[in-house]
Each structure stands twice: as C-alpha cells, then as structure tokens.
Design an enzyme around this catalytic site. Structure first.
Site, short mmCIF file in Angstrom:
data_model
loop_
_atom_site.label_atom_id
_atom_site.label_comp_id
_atom_site.label_asym_id
_atom_site.label_seq_id
_atom_site.Cartn_x
_atom_site.Cartn_y
_atom_site.Cartn_z
CB CYS A 20 -1.05 0.00 1.26
SG CYS A 20 -1.78 1.50 1.29
CB CYS A 23 0.34 1.98 4.06
SG CYS A 23 -1.32 1.27 3.95
#
Length: 148
Positions: free
Chosen positions: A69, A72
């Site tokens: 991600c 993230c």
C-alpha cells in the site's frame, strides 16, 4: 484517577501493571525488559494486537496497513512522528493486514491505511486514509478529550 494502568508489551505479549504517574519515566516490561512507552511504533502480531486492544488502559493507536500500500508507506514516517510527540500518554503500534487478514475481517476494515484509537478495551474512533503527524495528533487529542 487510576493509580495504575495496564499496558501490553509488544515484544513478549506480557501485560504489565504500571504506576500511572510513572509513565513518563520510560517504563520497561517486567518480563523481557522492552520499552513500553518510549515513543516508538510497536509492530504487533495478531495475539498481541488482540490482547492489547482488549485490555490496555493506556490509549493505543493502531495503524492497519500492508507493505504493498503506497499511502501506508507514505504515512509511516508521519505516524512515527506522532508517536514520538504523544508519548508516553498514548502508545502507537501497527499491524500488517496482509500477514494477518483475520484482523481486517474481525474489525470490518474495508480500506487501508486505517488508524483505530483504542482506550480501556474499546474502539473509540477511526481515521481513514494517510494523514500528516499533526492531523493524527489532533485526531487522538480531540477524540480522547471528548471520550474520557
């Protein structure tokens, strides 16, 4: 106000009972000696996550993330800055939802990154998406001010 608080060690999973007034003295786990509230982001496994979110009496912000991600990974340094700024009153941790998909299922997580603020064994609030440190701190302070 409570004289002692419970905090789960992210390293060994042991629950520690600490004098609340001594949180700023950099307490260590009584079993393994790991720091409990030093302003670093702890990496949780599923067992320690479940134990800490159910029983810790020190506020805990968990970042639900995955290595693939991009947002993230972009937020990780900001999350670490917020952890350092808010220690020792609030502890910060993260759990990899790719390694532990059950956590996403159990909590109904539909997108990451997702921050969940836990306090005294209850989910208090969620903050979805990537945010800078200042916004993370404001989210935690504002939520705790209205819930405690």
């Amino acid at each position: 106000m409570q004289d002692t608080v419970k905090a789960t060690c992210a390293v060994c999973g042991r629950t520690n009972r600490l004098p609340a007034a001594r949180l700023s003295a950099r307490p260590k786990c009584g079993a393994c000696g790991a720091a409990l509230a030093d302003g670093t982001v702890a990496v949780l496994d599923l067992t320690t996550h479940d134990k800490a979110t159910r029983s810790d009496e020190v506020a805990l912000v968990v970042d639900y993330w995955a290595p693939w991600c991009g947002p993230c990974r972009m937020m990780a340094p900001e999350f670490a800055r917020a952890a350092k700024a808010m220690a020792p009153r609030v502890r910060f941790a993260k759990i990899d939802t790719q390694d532990y998909p059950r956590v996403s299922q159990d909590l109904g997580i539909r997108g990451i990154p997702l921050l969940i603020l836990w306090h005294k064994g209850k989910e208090v609030a969620r903050l979805a998406g990537a945010h800078p440190a200042g916004e993370i701190e404001a989210f935690v302070r504002g939520t705790l001010a209205t819930k405690t």
